[in-house]
Design a protein around this motif. Structure first.
Motif: not given
Length: 419
Positions: A100-108, A115-120, A122-128, A311-316
């Protein structure tokens, strides 16, 4: 020694400015369909102001442009973005985000998507999102998706292609036979002259390794490993029989790139991160696409650089809204993307700019080269394939293994990781 492919997929470029962007950034209002590219839009939002953290891992020459971009965004948006230049991005994101200490966004690069989606992480933002993936090239749009989830947005591409020394080569070769003739006539290793400078690494040589229908990895197959297929072996045989002999005898990145930078090689194969060093050298050069390979087609792996939504974007909340607004501007603002192309050699994937005559000549050539290739697979198992290939490919270059031996060994090692 092979070079870390993740390091090669990071952008590298010369110093740049963003003065032209200040006053002309169009940042979207919440609820509009997409951010303005003209910079005429109202930047005030009716939503609460948020503060988002952005992580990236940039070279010193890249930081000025990034910091000024963030500053320009902050000056004209009700939101605030705080940037952080992070070393060891993989270690930091995989430890900080779950805590819970990561950024809202990161570049790579996009190869972490699966891999990151399977491990949770990063999250889906398609509806936002307020922009459509149709605004990007097909390869770029596909690269940021997995399992129907949109986990980020793309902004540039990378691949390797052919570069030639215009003091040695009058025009780009129209066939491999023409290219080989030039390499042969210029190659004189006893006097420090070479026909070709090309780092020997699984990523760098993928264009020939996959030129005859083979693929390193194909997730759609029951057995996704294609290293030991007849077609991939044929590609590496072509490398051994027709290309390795014209290179400096050290396959590492530095010895190969220096040979061309110092004007001692007729051709080079490298990526857009190489442009900054080329511009600082005394070597006159042009970038072009690779000629056909005696029945084969140069098919390199390509990388898509993107902003991931963590994942920090989950709070919306307002902070998530700030992150989305910044990323949506960053990936669609044509003024900003052209500045990146002109100052740092980055290849836009926004459809209105990809391959455009507005791009500098070398960047336009790289944009065309991206069309020759295929995106790096996002399946997490691809990491095992690359790891398994490293030493065998070096042994192949050194002559201690045949293509069939090297690739069979690599394929068996990769498969053993999944048993």
């Amino acid at each position: 020694m092979t070079i870390d492919r993740r390091s090669m997929l990071k952008q590298v470029g010369g110093a740049g400015t963003i003065a032209a962007l200040v006053g002309c950034i169009g940042v979207q209002e919440q609820g509009t369909e997409q951010p303005s590219n003209s910079g005429d839009g109202d930047t005030e939002s009716s939503e609460p102001a948020g503060t988002a953290t952005a992580w990236y891992g940039l070279s010193n020459t890249e930081l000025d442009l990034r910091e000024r971009a963030i500053e320009a965004f902050n000056e004209q948006s009700s939101h605030t973005v705080e940037g952080g230049n992070i070393s060891e991005m993989q270690d930091k994101t995989t430890s900080a985000i779950p805590a819970g200490q990561g950024p809202q966004m990161f570049q790579w690069a996009h190869d972490w998507v699966g891999d990151y989606y399977q491990r949770g992480f990063v999250i889906d933002q398609s509806d936002s999102l307020n922009i459509s993936l149709d605004q990007f090239t097909g390869a770029a749009a596909n690269a940021v998706q997995t399992d129907d989830a949109v986990v980020g947005l793309p902004f540039s591409a990378e691949t390797v292609t052919l570069i030639y020394n215009t003091d040695i080569v009058d025009s780009p070769p129209e066939s491999f036979a023409e290219m080989e003739s030039t390499m042969e006539s210029h190659h004189d290793p006893d006097n420090g002259q070479y026909g070709l400078a090309w780092p020997v690494d699984p990523y760098f040589v993928s264009g020939v390794g996959q030129a005859f229908g083979g693929q390193y990895f194909d997730a759609s197959q029951d057995d996704p490993v294609g290293l030991d297929s007849e077609e991939t072996i044929r590609g590496f045989e072509f490398l051994v029989d027709n290309l390795f002999q014209y290179m400096p005898n050290d396959p590492g990145y530095e010895p190969q790139q220096v040979a061309f930078l110092e004007g001692n090689a007729a051709f080079a194969v490298n990526g857009p991160w190489y442009l900054a060093a080329l511009r600082d050298s005394d070597t006159n050069f042009e970038v072009t696409t690779f000629p056909s390979l005696d029945g084969g087609k140069f098919t390199p792996l390509s990388g898509i650089k993107m902003w991931y939504f963590s994942k920090a974007m989950e709070a919306d909340d307002a902070n998530a809204a700030a992150a989305r607004e910044f990323v949506e501007w960053f990936v669609t603002n044509e003024d900003h993307l052209l500045t990146r192309a002109e100052e740092q050699g980055h290849i836009p994937v926004l459809s209105t700019l990809a391959g455009s005559d507005d791009l500098p000549g070398p960047v336009r050539a790289y944009s065309q080269a991206v069309d020759q290739g295929i995106p790096m697979p996002t399946d997490p198992r691809m990491n095992d394939v690359f790891a398994a290939m490293g030493d065998p490919v070096t042994q192949l270059f050194n002559g201690s293994l045949s293509p069939e031996e090297a690739l069979t060994s690599a394929a068996e090692e990769a498969r053993s990781q999944w048993e």
